[in-house]
Design a protein around this motif. Structure first.
Motif, PDB file in Angstrom:
ATOM      1  N   SER A   1      -7.296  16.918  34.921  1.00  0.00           N
ATOM      2  CA  SER A   1      -6.867  15.997  35.972  1.00  0.00           C
ATOM      3  C   SER A   1      -7.448  16.433  37.311  1.00  0.00           C
ATOM      4  O   SER A   1      -7.711  17.615  37.535  1.00  0.00           O
ATOM      5  CB  SER A   1      -5.335  15.940  36.070  1.00  0.00           C
ATOM      6  N   ILE A   2      -7.661  15.451  38.196  1.00  0.00           N
ATOM      7  CA  ILE A   2      -8.037  15.704  39.585  1.00  0.00           C
ATOM      8  C   ILE A   2      -7.075  14.918  40.451  1.00  0.00           C
ATOM      9  O   ILE A   2      -6.975  13.695  40.318  1.00  0.00           O
ATOM     10  CB  ILE A   2      -9.488  15.274  39.885  1.00  0.00           C
ATOM     11  N   ILE A   3      -6.349  15.601  41.320  1.00  0.00           N
ATOM     12  CA  ILE A   3      -5.340  14.958  42.162  1.00  0.00           C
ATOM     13  C   ILE A   3      -5.771  15.034  43.620  1.00  0.00           C
ATOM     14  O   ILE A   3      -6.118  16.100  44.129  1.00  0.00           O
ATOM     15  CB  ILE A   3      -3.963  15.641  41.997  1.00  0.00           C
ATOM     16  N   ASP A   4      -5.779  13.894  44.275  1.00  0.00           N
ATOM     17  CA  ASP A   4      -6.018  13.819  45.714  1.00  0.00           C
ATOM     18  C   ASP A   4      -4.712  14.262  46.383  1.00  0.00           C
ATOM     19  O   ASP A   4      -3.706  13.549  46.358  1.00  0.00           O
ATOM     20  CB  ASP A   4      -6.372  12.381  46.106  1.00  0.00           C
ATOM     21  N   LYS A   5      -4.711  15.459  46.973  1.00  0.00           N
ATOM     22  CA  LYS A   5      -3.477  16.008  47.536  1.00  0.00           C
ATOM     23  C   LYS A   5      -3.008  15.230  48.769  1.00  0.00           C
ATOM     24  O   LYS A   5      -1.840  15.277  49.110  1.00  0.00           O
ATOM     25  CB  LYS A   5      -3.681  17.479  47.903  1.00  0.00           C
ATOM     26  N   GLY A   6      -3.909  14.525  49.416  1.00  0.00           N
ATOM     27  CA  GLY A   6      -3.520  13.740  50.578  1.00  0.00           C
ATOM     28  C   GLY A   6      -2.666  12.548  50.209  1.00  0.00           C
ATOM     29  O   GLY A   6      -1.651  12.270  50.860  1.00  0.00           O
ATOM     30  N   SER A   7      -3.066  11.835  49.158  1.00  0.00           N
ATOM     31  CA  SER A   7      -2.333  10.639  48.747  1.00  0.00           C
ATOM     32  C   SER A   7      -1.446  10.867  47.530  1.00  0.00           C
ATOM     33  O   SER A   7      -0.587  10.042  47.219  1.00  0.00           O
ATOM     34  CB  SER A   7      -3.336   9.512  48.424  1.00  0.00           C
ATOM     35  N   GLY A   8      -1.684  11.971  46.828  1.00  0.00           N
ATOM     36  CA  GLY A   8      -0.931  12.241  45.613  1.00  0.00           C
ATOM     37  C   GLY A   8      -1.444  11.476  44.410  1.00  0.00           C
ATOM     38  O   GLY A   8      -0.857  11.522  43.327  1.00  0.00           O
ATOM     39  N   ARG A   9      -2.556  10.788  44.577  1.00  0.00           N
ATOM     40  CA  ARG A   9      -3.108   9.951  43.500  1.00  0.00           C
ATOM     41  C   ARG A   9      -3.961  10.766  42.543  1.00  0.00           C
ATOM     42  O   ARG A   9      -4.730  11.637  42.964  1.00  0.00           O
ATOM     43  CB  ARG A   9      -3.941   8.821  44.116  1.00  0.00           C
ATOM     44  N   THR A  10      -3.818  10.482  41.242  1.00  0.00           N
ATOM     45  CA  THR A  10      -4.661  11.116  40.229  1.00  0.00           C
ATOM     46  C   THR A  10      -5.898  10.261  40.003  1.00  0.00           C
ATOM     47  O   THR A  10      -5.785   9.054  39.721  1.00  0.00           O
ATOM     48  CB  THR A  10      -3.900  11.284  38.898  1.00  0.00           C
ATOM     49  N   LEU A  11      -7.060  10.860  40.128  1.00  0.00           N
ATOM     50  CA  LEU A  11      -8.307  10.107  39.963  1.00  0.00           C
ATOM     51  C   LEU A  11      -8.499   9.730  38.496  1.00  0.00           C
ATOM     52  O   LEU A  11      -8.163  10.509  37.582  1.00  0.00           O
ATOM     53  CB  LEU A  11      -9.505  10.938  40.434  1.00  0.00           C
ATOM     54  N   SER A  12      -9.051   8.552  38.283  1.00  0.00           N
ATOM     55  CA  SER A  12      -9.397   8.134  36.925  1.00  0.00           C
ATOM     56  C   SER A  12     -10.732   8.770  36.534  1.00  0.00           C
ATOM     57  O   SER A  12     -11.497   9.218  37.394  1.00  0.00           O
ATOM     58  CB  SER A  12      -9.497   6.612  36.842  1.00  0.00           C
ATOM     59  N   SER A  13     -11.007   8.801  35.247  1.00  0.00           N
ATOM     60  CA  SER A  13     -12.238   9.435  34.761  1.00  0.00           C
ATOM     61  C   SER A  13     -13.490   8.713  35.259  1.00  0.00           C
ATOM     62  O   SER A  13     -14.581   9.297  35.282  1.00  0.00           O
ATOM     63  CB  SER A  13     -12.240   9.483  33.234  1.00  0.00           C
TER      64      SER A  13
END
Length: 210
Positions: free
Chosen positions: A86-98
């Motif tokens: 997983s890769i999580i954008d810590k600013g928005s809390g969103r998990t990036l899709s593949s």
């Protein structure tokens, strides 16, 4: 007359039969001065030595890293990547899709929907992103050079143990077994030591990445 064997303790040299023998028993077997358990320990020690030397854990394992991206669209992992969990954008809390990233060689993750360092309104400050990356690190298959180095180091340690055994003696009804290290053993160890140093120099190293 043969007897049915229930179990064999190779390390302690004990054979257990399913029923008590009625008379004198003889056994033919292969003997080695180093037990299987000691050989496994030698292999484990060789693996730890290579890991300490290269800074790389070659076995597949889970790694979690935090990265702040100040410029560009690439994240540099500190270990080889087998797959991204997983890769999580810590600013928005969103998990990036593949579909929002791709794997490049040498532990690099290229982001497709992020590019740090661009100046945007209304404050016209360069964009900075923070990511938490969870991934399976290591190698799906241990490199041949690493396997070769492990075998060489373990073999050397085992031969060193044998060479230190000036003699080994046990007495069974007057029968004595003696082991001594021959000159060929010392020659073999010298050759192994040189080969180990050559192979060590060719092993991959973990390099710190900005």
């Amino acid at each position: 007359e043969g007897y049915e064997v229930e179990s064999v303790d190779a390390d302690r040299g004990i054979i257990t039969f399913t029923s008590a023998p009625s008379g004198y028993v003889t056994a033919d077997y292969y003997w080695h001065p180093i037990s299987d358990a000691e050989i496994q320990l030698a292999i484990a020690a060789a693996e730890l030595e290579i890991k300490a030397l290269t800074g790389i854990n070659y076995e597949p394992h889970t790694a979690i890293e935090h990265h702040r991206l100040y410029y560009g669209d690439q994240l540099y992992m500190s270990e080889p990547i087998i797959s991204i969990i997983s890769i999580i954008d810590k600013g928005s809390g969103r998990t990036l899709s593949s579909s929002e990233y791709e794997l490049l060689p040498n532990g690099i993750v290229k982001l497709k929907t992020y590019y740090a360092g661009r100046v945007t309104s209304p404050w016209f400050l360069p964009s900075i992103y923070s990511f938490e990356v969870t991934y399976q690190a290591g190698y799906s298959e241990i490199p041949a050079t690493v396997r070769h180095a492990t075998l060489l180091i373990a073999t050397y340690n085992i031969l060193l143990r044998i060479a230190r055994q000036i003699s080994f003696s046990e007495d069974y009804s007057g029968i004595s077994a003696t082991f001594k290290s021959p000159e060929e053993l010392n020659s073999r160890m010298e050759m192994l030591a040189k080969e180990i140093e050559r192979v060590k120099a060719s092993l991959p190293r973990r390099v710190a990445k900005a």
